[in-house]
Scaffold this active site. Structure first.
Site, PDB file in Angstrom:
ATOM      1  N   ASN A  14       0.826  -1.222   0.013  1.00 16.68           N
ATOM      2  CA  ASN A  14      -0.005  -0.020  -0.009  1.00 16.68           C
ATOM      3  C   ASN A  14       0.838   1.314  -0.050  1.00 16.68           C
ATOM      4  OD1 ASN A  14      -3.249  -0.516  -0.056  1.00 16.68           O
ATOM      5  ND2 ASN A  14      -2.230  -1.947   1.334  1.00 16.68           N
ATOM      6  N   ARG A  66       4.295   0.338  27.057  1.00 19.60           N
ATOM      7  CA  ARG A  66       3.530   0.682  25.979  1.00 19.60           C
ATOM      8  C   ARG A  66       3.420   2.363  26.052  1.00 19.60           C
ATOM      9  NH1 ARG A  66       3.506  -2.566  22.089  1.00 19.60           N
ATOM     10  NH2 ARG A  66       1.677  -2.040  20.567  1.00 19.60           N
ATOM     11  N   MET A  91      -0.121  -2.442  11.892  1.00 19.62           N
ATOM     12  CA  MET A  91      -0.680  -3.310  12.674  1.00 19.62           C
ATOM     13  C   MET A  91      -0.767  -3.018  14.407  1.00 19.62           C
ATOM     14  SD  MET A  91      -1.918  -5.466  10.740  1.00 19.62           S
ATOM     15  CE  MET A  91      -1.424  -5.711   8.967  1.00 19.62           C
ATOM     16  N   ASN A 108      -7.033   4.864   7.502  1.00 18.54           N
ATOM     17  CA  ASN A 108      -6.537   3.426   7.556  1.00 18.54           C
ATOM     18  C   ASN A 108      -7.079   2.848   6.683  1.00 18.54           C
ATOM     19  OD1 ASN A 108      -5.418   0.980   8.908  1.00 18.54           O
ATOM     20  ND2 ASN A 108      -7.364   0.548   9.304  1.00 18.54           N
ATOM     21  N   HIS A 110      -8.376  -1.029   5.424  1.00 16.31           N
ATOM     22  CA  HIS A 110      -8.915  -2.634   6.083  1.00 16.31           C
ATOM     23  C   HIS A 110      -9.329  -3.187   4.812  1.00 16.31           C
ATOM     24  CE1 HIS A 110      -9.912  -5.344   9.024  1.00 16.31           C
ATOM     25  NE2 HIS A 110     -10.991  -5.546   8.379  1.00 16.31           N
ATOM     26  N   ASP A 151     -11.589   0.195  13.875  1.00 11.65           N
ATOM     27  CA  ASP A 151     -12.328   0.142  12.637  1.00 11.65           C
ATOM     28  C   ASP A 151     -13.616   0.708  12.508  1.00 11.65           C
ATOM     29  OD1 ASP A 151      -9.930  -1.402  11.494  1.00 11.65           O
ATOM     30  OD2 ASP A 151     -10.811  -3.178  11.939  1.00 11.65           O
ATOM     31  N   GLU A 181      -7.561  -2.056  -2.649  1.00 14.16           N
ATOM     32  CA  GLU A 181      -6.861  -1.273  -1.720  1.00 14.16           C
ATOM     33  C   GLU A 181      -5.885  -0.324  -2.706  1.00 14.16           C
ATOM     34  OE1 GLU A 181      -4.695  -3.507   1.319  1.00 14.16           O
ATOM     35  OE2 GLU A 181      -5.977  -5.128   1.251  1.00 14.16           O
TER      36      GLU A 181
HETATM   37  C1  GAR Z   1      -3.270  -5.095   3.726  1.00 10.16           C
HETATM   38  O1  GAR Z   1      -4.071  -5.925   3.137  1.00 10.16           O
HETATM   39  C2  GAR Z   1      -3.852  -4.004   4.661  1.00 10.16           C
HETATM   40  O2  GAR Z   1      -5.322  -3.594   4.252  1.00 10.16           O
HETATM   41  C3  GAR Z   1      -4.114  -4.830   6.071  1.00 10.16           C
HETATM   42  O3  GAR Z   1      -2.696  -5.405   5.951  1.00 10.16           O
HETATM   43  C4  GAR Z   1      -2.254  -5.608   4.699  1.00 10.16           C
HETATM   44  C5  GAR Z   1      -0.806  -5.150   4.531  1.00 10.16           C
HETATM   45  O4  GAR Z   1      -0.103  -5.204   3.515  1.00 10.16           O
HETATM   46  N1  GAR Z   1      -4.353  -3.860   7.109  1.00 10.16           N
HETATM   47  C6  GAR Z   1      -5.139  -4.379   8.048  1.00 10.16           C
HETATM   48  O5  GAR Z   1      -5.495  -5.416   8.212  1.00 10.16           O
HETATM   49  C7  GAR Z   1      -5.322  -3.263   8.940  1.00 10.16           C
HETATM   50  N2  GAR Z   1      -6.467  -3.828  10.059  1.00 10.16           N
HETATM   51  P1  GAR Z   1       0.948  -4.212   2.931  1.00 10.16           P
HETATM   52  O6  GAR Z   1       2.136  -4.070   3.956  1.00 10.16           O
HETATM   53  O7  GAR Z   1       1.618  -4.953   1.401  1.00 10.16           O
HETATM   54  O8  GAR Z   1       0.407  -2.973   2.365  1.00 10.16           O
END
Ligand code: GAR
Length: 208
Positions: A14, A66, A91, A108, A110, A151, A181
């Site tokens: 992304n 944290r 994450m 974000n 998702h 979310d 995405e």
């Molecule tokens: C993506 O699919 C994104 O939508 C998801 O993690 C992946 C990261 O891929 N995000 C979530 O699940 C957030 N809740 P990338 O590092 O190749 O962009």
């Protein structure tokens, strides 16, 4: 010029979609000031380096607790001068103090059509496993503003993707990335940079 801080944790496809869209003009008046990863091994850091974007790792492992980790994150975001924080496969659960500091200025991506297959423990490949386990025929992706829930923030853009017979979580993940995405994340950033996104009563209105 809208300044972005992009937060990542893994592969960074992304992030790459954003970099490519800035280069080919699908996103205008935007620059990426910094890329921040919580994971020092994230391939996303290499993508940033290749594109000449300052990148750093802020790992919770390097902090006492944290709270100290969250303070360090906030400090780096503030130092970057970012107007918009983009969670691109990030994450880390964003703490209340950062959400408040950047109200309606954190977005974000998702990998499902929120409010399906989202919330606690639904991230990355797990989302696609849940989609296949439930047997839905349509899934997709959502770009939304981040609020203090998981979310639950105002939805900016969504795009549907077909689930096919014989899909594995990995196949479906790839199709959702390619068809949804990598399309809606750059588009959402462009719309925000163009002043076309307004949040009213917890909902996004796109100004035509
Ligand atoms: C993506 O699919 C994104 O939508 C998801 O993690 C992946 C990261 O891929 N995000 C979530 O699940 C957030 N809740 P990338 O590092 O190749 O962009």
């Amino acid at each position: 010029m809208l300044k972005l801080a992009v937060m990542v944790s893994g592969g960074g496809t992304n992030l790459q979609a954003i970099i490519d869209a800035i280069e080919d003009g699908r996103i205008q008046n935007v620059c990426i000031e910094t890329v921040i990863s919580n994971n020092k091994n994230a391939f996303a850091l290499k993508r940033a380096e290749k594109a000449g974007i300052p990148a750093k790792c802020i790992s919770p492992k390097d902090y006492e607790d944290r709270d100290a980790f969250h303070d360090a994150l906030l400090r780096v975001l503030e130092e970057s001068g970012a107007d918009l924080v983009v969670l691109a496969g990030c994450m880390v659960v964003i703490p209340e103090k950062i959400v408040r500091r950047y109200e309606n200025r954190i977005i974000n991506i998702h990998p499902s059509l929120i409010p399906s297959f989202c919330g606690k423990d639904q991230y990355g490949l797990k989302v696609h496993e849940s989609v296949l386990a439930r047997g839905v025929k349509v899934t997709g992706a959502t770009v939304h503003f981040v609020d203090s829930g998981t979310d639950t923030g105002p939805i900016i853009l969504q795009k549907a993707v077909e689930v096919r017979q014989g899909d594995t979580p990995e196949l479906l993940q790839r199709r959702v990335m390619e068809e949804a995405e990598w399309v809606i994340m750059p588009r959402a950033i462009h719309l925000i940079a163009s002043g076309k996104i307004q949040v009213t009563d917890g909902k996004v209105i796109e100004i035509q």
